[in-house]
Design a protein around this motif. Sequence first.
Motif, PDB file in Angstrom:
ATOM      1  N   VAL A  12      16.646 -65.997  38.134  1.00 23.54           N
ATOM      2  CA  VAL A  12      15.445 -65.571  37.431  1.00 23.54           C
ATOM      3  C   VAL A  12      14.523 -64.713  38.430  1.00 23.54           C
ATOM      4  O   VAL A  12      14.274 -65.346  39.426  1.00 23.54           O
ATOM      5  CB  VAL A  12      14.557 -66.458  36.512  1.00 23.54           C
ATOM      6  CG1 VAL A  12      13.545 -65.514  35.905  1.00 23.54           C
ATOM      7  CG2 VAL A  12      15.763 -67.112  35.621  1.00 23.54           C
ATOM      8  N   THR A  13      14.672 -63.499  38.273  1.00 25.84           N
ATOM      9  CA  THR A  13      13.866 -62.780  39.156  1.00 25.84           C
ATOM     10  C   THR A  13      12.715 -61.619  38.375  1.00 25.84           C
ATOM     11  O   THR A  13      12.769 -61.792  37.049  1.00 25.84           O
ATOM     12  CB  THR A  13      14.869 -61.859  40.101  1.00 25.84           C
ATOM     13  OG1 THR A  13      13.989 -61.482  41.108  1.00 25.84           O
ATOM     14  CG2 THR A  13      15.473 -60.712  39.242  1.00 25.84           C
ATOM     15  N   GLU A  14      11.986 -61.001  39.183  1.00 22.95           N
ATOM     16  CA  GLU A  14      11.160 -60.171  38.541  1.00 22.95           C
ATOM     17  C   GLU A  14      11.426 -58.642  38.814  1.00 22.95           C
ATOM     18  O   GLU A  14      12.184 -58.090  39.773  1.00 22.95           O
ATOM     19  CB  GLU A  14       9.669 -60.319  39.115  1.00 22.95           C
ATOM     20  CG  GLU A  14       9.149 -61.625  38.647  1.00 22.95           C
ATOM     21  CD  GLU A  14       7.712 -61.867  39.071  1.00 22.95           C
ATOM     22  OE1 GLU A  14       7.144 -62.766  38.502  1.00 22.95           O
ATOM     23  OE2 GLU A  14       7.104 -61.090  39.752  1.00 22.95           O
ATOM     24  N   PRO A  18      14.759 -57.173  45.168  1.00 19.56           N
ATOM     25  CA  PRO A  18      15.829 -57.192  45.355  1.00 19.56           C
ATOM     26  C   PRO A  18      16.643 -58.560  45.137  1.00 19.56           C
ATOM     27  O   PRO A  18      16.154 -59.420  45.334  1.00 19.56           O
ATOM     28  CB  PRO A  18      16.196 -56.795  46.789  1.00 19.56           C
ATOM     29  CG  PRO A  18      14.882 -57.410  47.495  1.00 19.56           C
ATOM     30  CD  PRO A  18      13.616 -57.197  46.415  1.00 19.56           C
ATOM     31  N   VAL A  19      18.059 -58.518  44.728  1.00 17.69           N
ATOM     32  CA  VAL A  19      18.842 -59.385  44.383  1.00 17.69           C
ATOM     33  C   VAL A  19      20.303 -59.102  45.108  1.00 17.69           C
ATOM     34  O   VAL A  19      20.837 -58.245  44.980  1.00 17.69           O
ATOM     35  CB  VAL A  19      18.946 -59.469  42.834  1.00 17.69           C
ATOM     36  CG1 VAL A  19      19.789 -61.011  42.563  1.00 17.69           C
ATOM     37  CG2 VAL A  19      17.500 -59.774  42.193  1.00 17.69           C
ATOM     38  N   THR A  20      20.601 -60.185  45.564  1.00 19.10           N
ATOM     39  CA  THR A  20      21.949 -60.355  46.195  1.00 19.10           C
ATOM     40  C   THR A  20      22.978 -61.338  45.552  1.00 19.10           C
ATOM     41  O   THR A  20      22.596 -62.822  45.472  1.00 19.10           O
ATOM     42  CB  THR A  20      22.284 -60.107  47.630  1.00 19.10           C
ATOM     43  OG1 THR A  20      21.543 -59.050  48.152  1.00 19.10           O
ATOM     44  CG2 THR A  20      23.495 -60.340  48.354  1.00 19.10           C
ATOM     45  N   LEU A  21      23.923 -60.948  45.066  1.00 21.63           N
ATOM     46  CA  LEU A  21      24.927 -61.842  44.379  1.00 21.63           C
ATOM     47  C   LEU A  21      26.174 -62.068  45.347  1.00 21.63           C
ATOM     48  O   LEU A  21      26.665 -61.049  45.927  1.00 21.63           O
ATOM     49  CB  LEU A  21      25.344 -61.786  42.988  1.00 21.63           C
ATOM     50  CG  LEU A  21      24.233 -61.370  41.985  1.00 21.63           C
ATOM     51  CD1 LEU A  21      25.011 -60.839  40.670  1.00 21.63           C
ATOM     52  CD2 LEU A  21      23.165 -62.388  42.011  1.00 21.63           C
ATOM     53  N   ARG A  22      26.661 -63.288  45.527  1.00 19.53           N
ATOM     54  CA  ARG A  22      27.960 -63.497  46.456  1.00 19.53           C
ATOM     55  C   ARG A  22      29.012 -63.858  45.898  1.00 19.53           C
ATOM     56  O   ARG A  22      28.947 -64.832  44.997  1.00 19.53           O
ATOM     57  CB  ARG A  22      27.512 -64.621  47.495  1.00 19.53           C
ATOM     58  CG  ARG A  22      28.676 -64.780  48.531  1.00 19.53           C
ATOM     59  CD  ARG A  22      28.086 -65.608  49.640  1.00 19.53           C
ATOM     60  NE  ARG A  22      29.014 -65.958  50.557  1.00 19.53           N
ATOM     61  CZ  ARG A  22      29.388 -67.374  50.817  1.00 19.53           C
ATOM     62  NH1 ARG A  22      29.240 -68.187  50.145  1.00 19.53           N
ATOM     63  NH2 ARG A  22      30.347 -67.477  51.791  1.00 19.53           N
ATOM     64  N   LEU A  78      21.300 -55.936  43.964  1.00 16.52           N
ATOM     65  CA  LEU A  78      20.824 -54.859  43.101  1.00 16.52           C
ATOM     66  C   LEU A  78      19.342 -54.626  44.025  1.00 16.52           C
ATOM     67  O   LEU A  78      18.639 -55.315  44.301  1.00 16.52           O
ATOM     68  CB  LEU A  78      20.240 -55.665  41.647  1.00 16.52           C
ATOM     69  CG  LEU A  78      21.334 -56.005  40.820  1.00 16.52           C
ATOM     70  CD1 LEU A  78      22.318 -57.056  41.292  1.00 16.52           C
ATOM     71  CD2 LEU A  78      20.514 -56.500  39.656  1.00 16.52           C
ATOM     72  N   GLU A  79      19.264 -53.227  44.376  1.00 19.82           N
ATOM     73  CA  GLU A  79      18.384 -52.881  45.490  1.00 19.82           C
ATOM     74  C   GLU A  79      16.799 -53.246  44.814  1.00 19.82           C
ATOM     75  O   GLU A  79      15.744 -53.660  45.534  1.00 19.82           O
ATOM     76  CB  GLU A  79      18.349 -51.422  45.959  1.00 19.82           C
ATOM     77  CG  GLU A  79      19.842 -51.285  46.595  1.00 19.82           C
ATOM     78  CD  GLU A  79      19.855 -51.764  47.683  1.00 19.82           C
ATOM     79  OE1 GLU A  79      18.703 -52.192  48.455  1.00 19.82           O
ATOM     80  OE2 GLU A  79      21.026 -52.044  48.302  1.00 19.82           O
ATOM     81  N   SER A  80      16.579 -52.875  43.599  1.00 18.70           N
ATOM     82  CA  SER A  80      15.270 -53.217  42.741  1.00 18.70           C
ATOM     83  C   SER A  80      15.809 -53.183  41.412  1.00 18.70           C
ATOM     84  O   SER A  80      15.927 -52.564  40.450  1.00 18.70           O
ATOM     85  CB  SER A  80      14.600 -51.574  43.013  1.00 18.70           C
ATOM     86  OG  SER A  80      13.524 -51.808  42.234  1.00 18.70           O
ATOM     87  N   ALA A  81      15.696 -54.598  41.147  1.00 15.54           N
ATOM     88  CA  ALA A  81      16.153 -54.877  39.831  1.00 15.54           C
ATOM     89  C   ALA A  81      15.487 -54.492  38.759  1.00 15.54           C
ATOM     90  O   ALA A  81      14.205 -54.358  38.737  1.00 15.54           O
ATOM     91  CB  ALA A  81      16.049 -56.532  39.790  1.00 15.54           C
ATOM     92  N   THR A 116      18.876 -63.260  35.209  1.00 15.33           N
ATOM     93  CA  THR A 116      17.640 -62.684  34.266  1.00 15.33           C
ATOM     94  C   THR A 116      16.500 -62.002  34.969  1.00 15.33           C
ATOM     95  O   THR A 116      16.148 -62.525  36.050  1.00 15.33           O
ATOM     96  CB  THR A 116      16.734 -63.762  33.683  1.00 15.33           C
ATOM     97  OG1 THR A 116      18.016 -64.661  32.908  1.00 15.33           O
ATOM     98  CG2 THR A 116      16.093 -63.228  32.577  1.00 15.33           C
ATOM     99  N   VAL A 117      16.350 -60.660  34.456  1.00 11.16           N
ATOM    100  CA  VAL A 117      15.256 -59.793  35.335  1.00 11.16           C
ATOM    101  C   VAL A 117      14.041 -59.737  34.216  1.00 11.16           C
ATOM    102  O   VAL A 117      14.088 -58.971  33.158  1.00 11.16           O
ATOM    103  CB  VAL A 117      15.938 -58.637  35.557  1.00 11.16           C
ATOM    104  CG1 VAL A 117      14.532 -57.816  36.144  1.00 11.16           C
ATOM    105  CG2 VAL A 117      17.122 -58.752  36.399  1.00 11.16           C
TER     106      VAL A 117
END
Lengths: 118, 115
Positions: A12-14, A18-22, A78-81, A116-117
Amino acid sequence: DAGITQSPRHKVTETGTPVTLRCHQTENHRYMYWYRQDPGHGLRLIHYSYGVKDTDKGEVSDGYSVSRSKTEDFLLTLESATSSQTSVYFCAIRGSSGGAGTSTDTQYFGPGTRLTVL
Amino acid sequence: AQSVSQHNHHVILSEAASLELGCNYSYGGTVNLFWYVQYPGQHLQLLLKYFSGDPLVKGIKGFEAEFIKSKFSFNLRKPSVQWSDTAEYFCAVNAGNNQGGKLIFGQGTELSVKP
């Protein structure tokens, strides 16, 4: 089991972060893929890779970037979710039933990451 | 551009009923065809695939699918469903000359089997 793991499994992020999935695979497959799954849309291809440092865009690549610095790892960033990127993300590899690189290859999927953003 | 259409969005059946899920695609050349299943909370698993040869393909768990080239269809069938078949089913296609092996998925069909 195609030896694919994804991390994290839930996040869960805002908005704006930025978000990185591996995606990690253990069987040295050349091709790797990132899809997102949304109700009513099935799975849609975001990006794919056909080797180390070789990537290409898919159907819904806007707002996403990828990197593959070694065979076993394929990262989705995602550079800026944004809230529209709330989804379940699946990684896949392309296995071979008739020799690597043939048209008989089949994709096998990882367990998915629920993002979730807010 | 290629597209895949699954006409049934949600199917509800009783146990032992027969199942047929429709899948149509739009591409005139050689295609590879797949059905995947996603059980609740799980990842996609391959049910069956067609590359060439006998157009009637048998997969796992008693599922089969028939490729009808003239109708651009690849319908999934099972003669007698079980409660454990409750899941979402996805049809997918890639063009035979697609070097990237990219799959185009249908929207999915949710199957609910009542005990």
